[in-house]
Design an enzyme around this catalytic site. Structure first.
Site, PDB file in Angstrom:
ATOM      1  N   ASP A  90       3.356  -8.584 -13.431  1.00  0.00           N
ATOM      2  CA  ASP A  90       3.615  -7.363 -12.668  1.00  0.00           C
ATOM      3  C   ASP A  90       5.054  -7.336 -12.155  1.00  0.00           C
ATOM      4  O   ASP A  90       5.712  -6.296 -12.156  1.00  0.00           O
ATOM      5  CB  ASP A  90       2.662  -7.270 -11.479  1.00  0.00           C
ATOM      6  CG  ASP A  90       1.219  -7.065 -11.911  1.00  0.00           C
ATOM      7  OD1 ASP A  90       0.982  -6.936 -13.122  1.00  0.00           O
ATOM      8  OD2 ASP A  90       0.340  -7.038 -11.038  1.00  0.00           O
ATOM      9  N   CYS A 131      -1.499 -14.804 -10.401  1.00  0.00           N
ATOM     10  CA  CYS A 131      -1.248 -13.374 -10.316  1.00  0.00           C
ATOM     11  C   CYS A 131      -2.490 -12.709  -9.730  1.00  0.00           C
ATOM     12  O   CYS A 131      -3.262 -13.346  -9.017  1.00  0.00           O
ATOM     13  CB  CYS A 131      -0.827 -12.805 -11.666  1.00  0.00           C
ATOM     14  SG  CYS A 131       0.094 -11.235 -11.532  1.00  0.00           S
ATOM     15  N   ASP A 132      -2.730 -11.414  -9.988  1.00  0.00           N
ATOM     16  CA  ASP A 132      -3.856 -10.788  -9.307  1.00  0.00           C
ATOM     17  C   ASP A 132      -4.901 -10.167 -10.230  1.00  0.00           C
ATOM     18  O   ASP A 132      -6.080 -10.095  -9.872  1.00  0.00           O
ATOM     19  CB  ASP A 132      -3.379  -9.743  -8.303  1.00  0.00           C
ATOM     20  CG  ASP A 132      -2.478  -8.692  -8.925  1.00  0.00           C
ATOM     21  OD1 ASP A 132      -1.440  -9.069  -9.498  1.00  0.00           O
ATOM     22  OD2 ASP A 132      -2.782  -7.500  -8.826  1.00  0.00           O
ATOM     23  N   LYS A 133      -4.537  -9.737 -11.436  1.00  0.00           N
ATOM     24  CA  LYS A 133      -5.551  -9.167 -12.337  1.00  0.00           C
ATOM     25  C   LYS A 133      -6.364 -10.258 -13.037  1.00  0.00           C
ATOM     26  O   LYS A 133      -7.606 -10.151 -13.103  1.00  0.00           O
ATOM     27  CB  LYS A 133      -4.891  -8.259 -13.387  1.00  0.00           C
ATOM     28  CG  LYS A 133      -3.860  -7.277 -12.875  1.00  0.00           C
ATOM     29  CD  LYS A 133      -4.322  -6.480 -11.689  1.00  0.00           C
ATOM     30  CE  LYS A 133      -3.235  -5.525 -11.210  1.00  0.00           C
ATOM     31  NZ  LYS A 133      -1.948  -6.162 -10.826  1.00  0.00           N
ATOM     32  N   CYS A 200       3.010 -14.190  -6.075  1.00  0.00           N
ATOM     33  CA  CYS A 200       3.649 -13.499  -4.950  1.00  0.00           C
ATOM     34  C   CYS A 200       3.249 -14.123  -3.613  1.00  0.00           C
ATOM     35  O   CYS A 200       2.072 -14.403  -3.375  1.00  0.00           O
ATOM     36  CB  CYS A 200       3.286 -12.031  -4.958  1.00  0.00           C
ATOM     37  SG  CYS A 200       4.053 -11.103  -6.299  1.00  0.00           S
ATOM     38  N   GLU A 466       1.010   0.199 -11.631  1.00  0.00           N
ATOM     39  CA  GLU A 466       1.329   0.217 -10.206  1.00  0.00           C
ATOM     40  C   GLU A 466       2.776   0.640 -10.031  1.00  0.00           C
ATOM     41  O   GLU A 466       3.570   0.548 -10.974  1.00  0.00           O
ATOM     42  CB  GLU A 466       1.065  -1.146  -9.570  1.00  0.00           C
ATOM     43  CG  GLU A 466       2.044  -2.228  -9.982  1.00  0.00           C
ATOM     44  CD  GLU A 466       1.732  -3.573  -9.321  1.00  0.00           C
ATOM     45  OE1 GLU A 466       0.546  -3.853  -9.083  1.00  0.00           O
ATOM     46  OE2 GLU A 466       2.679  -4.331  -9.074  1.00  0.00           O
ATOM     47  N   SER A 494       1.432  -1.628  -5.898  1.00  0.00           N
ATOM     48  CA  SER A 494       1.500  -3.059  -5.670  1.00  0.00           C
ATOM     49  C   SER A 494       1.047  -3.339  -4.242  1.00  0.00           C
ATOM     50  O   SER A 494       1.201  -2.497  -3.349  1.00  0.00           O
ATOM     51  CB  SER A 494       2.941  -3.546  -5.846  1.00  0.00           C
ATOM     52  OG  SER A 494       3.129  -4.808  -5.258  1.00  0.00           O
TER      53      SER A 494
END
Length: 622
Positions: A90, A131-133, A200, A466, A494
């Site tokens: 991202d 990450c986040d996904k 992040c 995003e 985001s």
């Protein structure tokens, strides 16, 4: 008499040949090849987020290998080689066409791990996520497979520091200086914003979802916050994970025993309390689907209850980036996520009786960890919170008939002092046009404009990118000129976005939602007393009918797809165009836009209700 597994070996030497070869190469006993299998999975991608994953996977795999065997006290299991899924960055892709693949990456991770877990027949899995996904796709696959499994966050990156000013920096800092006219300054911030490796570092989507996974019960709470380069992740946590997984396998404790209605509600309440990312309301329905709940917003929590809890019951406890000062590493320094959970448990806002992957209840895990009390600087107490209301609010109204629009109140910096924003629409048919305007003519934006970015939803983009790049530029513009510019979109944001930004507006423009009918100059009203998002002009039935008819003619003349939609020129984008469900249902890719539910379950209700304590200032959203 030989047992059935021995007979299987005798009858099917072809099936045994490769597993015997693998056992030899992996250094395990070939006699165990038909025992239940156990293994580690992780994520790789073109990003600093994923650089630390492989080392953790290999460390856990090595400890697993040492624990496997036929001797007393060892695990009598077949070890499989580690498996990795791919992922999009991202941070690198924001503001580019490649960002369309980010949310799709959640679906790819789910599919790839489903194939690995099911085809390999894994009876026990340890997942390392970044990450986040990918973490959400991983959790969904583990829930569908529903065999003992446990997750560990790879960990956040440590903050950077501007060597000239001493200011703490992160990736959002770099996006927020994109409009600075000095190229040397922009490069200077880029060079110092992201030292080291890890996901992040602020309370962006990664840490929101890692906290969610911890509170929902699939990750030990104390493993969420430490940095990616924290030595505990290589030296201590692997053994703990293996111990917990072994206990889960012995007791037949499965993911769907842990991810239940009340654990999902707990995780959503904590997401409000940490001022978490708007993406949590996109990911939670997909996690719930994999856990067997057909409709998250009916069976787990309603939008009305969500708003009530956020407005009157659950405050923001953390002074964290992007709306505050501190990073996830700072949260770890004052005791970790378990401190937040302890504070909410003691305030009566969480159900502490739900099971977790440690075999303990949530309350028991917090007690065993000897969780500290809040420090009052990084993490605040419920009675004297950092912000009086929860960090998220859902909006209905004539622009959001799906009741899907989401506003991150924790990140609002102005414009809602009276709980109401009235703005003038400035329409862009996609993100690229907005970025061009911000680059070339930023002076055109005026106080109380509300920028509309459409045809960027799950079907329209396709892929629902995003918008950290434009929101960051708008935030800087607002700070420099002391004005308020809102942004509304059928795309998403985001977790690092701040400002008066409203995403997930649905139905999306590509499907003929009301956002497609807004015209430049229309009056847009966001009212947080009624939790509605309305366009004044569309309240007139004649105007609504006329604009809808004009939109339908354009679509009909273009073969059934509005020309402002993005080009679906790959198989994945084509799949998203035709199978993506609305944001309110998670934005996932499901045939015929029907959400397939794995082993539907009845939504059990425990009778637990968070305490509804009135707090000074709780009636105000900002």
């Amino acid at each position: 008499m030989k047992n059935s597994r021995a007979l299987l070996i005798d009858r099917h030497p072809g099936r045994s040949a490769q597993t015997i070869g693998l056992a030899r190469e992996l250094g395990t006993d070939p006699e165990l090849i038909h025992e239940p299998s156990v293994g580690v999975v992780g994520t790789k991608g073109d990003s600093q987020c994923y650089l630390g994953v492989q080392a953790k996977v290999e460390a856990i795999h090595a400890k697993l290998r040492d624990r496997i065997g036929q001797e007393a006290g060892k695990l009598k299991l077949r070890l499989v080689q580690p498996e990795f899924t791919i992922a999009t960055s991202d941070g690198v892709r924001n503001g580019t066409p490649e960002m369309r693949y980010s949310l799709i990456g959640r679906e790819v991770t789910n599919d790839a791990l489903c194939e690995h877990l099911e085809a390999t027949g894994l009876a026990g899995t340890i997942a390392v996520v970044a990450c986040d996904k990918p973490p959400v796709g991983t959790l969904a696959a583990l829930l569908e497979h529903n065999q003992p499994a446990i997750i560990m966050s790879d960990g956040p990156i440590r903050p950077g520091k501007d060597p000239n000013t001493g200011e703490a920096l992160d990736i959002v800092s770099a996006y927020q200086v994109a409009g600075n006219p000095d190229p040397e300054f922009r490069h200077h911030i880029s060079c110092h914003a992201c030292p080291g490796f890890g996901s992040c570092g602020g309370m962006f989507t990664y840490n929101t979802m890692q906290t969610f996974i911890g509170v929902v019960g699939l990750q030990p709470l104390h493993m969420v916050a430490p940095a990616s380069d924290d030595p505990r992740r290589l030296n201590e946590f692997p053994v703990e994970l293996i111990d917990h997984l072994s206990n889960m396998m012995d007791s037949d404790l499965k993911p769907r025993d842990i991810v239940v209605r009340d654990s999902l509600r707990n995780a959503m309440i904590v997401s409000m309390a940490i001022g978490g990312s708007t993406n949590v309301v996109l990911h939670a329905p997909e996690i719930a689907r994999a856990a067997g709940f057909g409709n998250f917003w009916k069976e787990v929590i309603t939008p009305e209850e969500f708003n009530h809890l956020s407005q009157y019951v659950v405050p923001v406890l953390t002074d964290a980036r992007p709306y505050g000062k501190y990073s996830m590493v700072d949260i770890d320094g004052v005791g970790g996520v378990q401190v937040i959970v302890r504070e909410l448990l003691e305030a009566g806002l969480l159900n502490g009786d739900v099971l977790t992957c440690t075999g303990e209840t949530l309350a028991e895990q917090v007690a065993r960890l000897e969780s500290k009390k809040v420090d009052g600087t990084v993490i605040y107490p419920v009675e004297k919170p950092y912000k009086p209301t929860g960090g998220l609010r859902m909006l209905g109204g004539n622009l959001s008939p799906d009741f899907s629009a989401i506003l991150k109140l924790a990140g609002v910096e102005g414009g809602l002092e009276d709980n109401r924003f009235v703005g003038k629409a400035r329409v862009f048919e996609g993100e690229a046009g907005l970025l061009k305007a911000l680059d070339e003519t930023p002076e055109q934006f005026e106080n109380n404009d509300i920028v509309i970015v459409r045809y960027s939803g799950p079907s329209g983009a396709p892929g629902m990118p995003e918008m950290l790049d434009p929101t960051s530029r708008i935030t800087t513009l607002c700070r420099e000129r002391d004005i308020v510019i809102a942004l509304m979109t059928d795309a998403r944001f985001s977790g690092g976005s701040v400002g008066l930004v409203i995403g997930h507006v649905g139905p999306e423009a590509a499907l003929g939602g009301p956002i497609a009918l807004i015209e430049n100059g229309d009056e847009i009203v966001a009212d947080l007393e009624t939790n509605e998002l309305n366009c004044t002009q569309l309240q007139d039935p004649a105007t609504l009918a006329s604009r809808k008819a004009a939109w339908e003619k354009i679509v009909a003349d273009n073969g059934g797809v509005h020309p402002n939609c993005g080009i679906a020129d790959t198989r994945l984008l084509h799949r998203a165009r035709h199978t993506a469900v609305p944001a309110v249902r998670g934005g996932g890719l499901h045939p015929n836009r029907e959400v397939w539910v794995h082993e539907p379950r009845v939504a059990e209700k425990s009778g637990f209700v968070p305490k509804n304590k009135s707090r000074p200032g709780a009636e105000k959203a900002f």
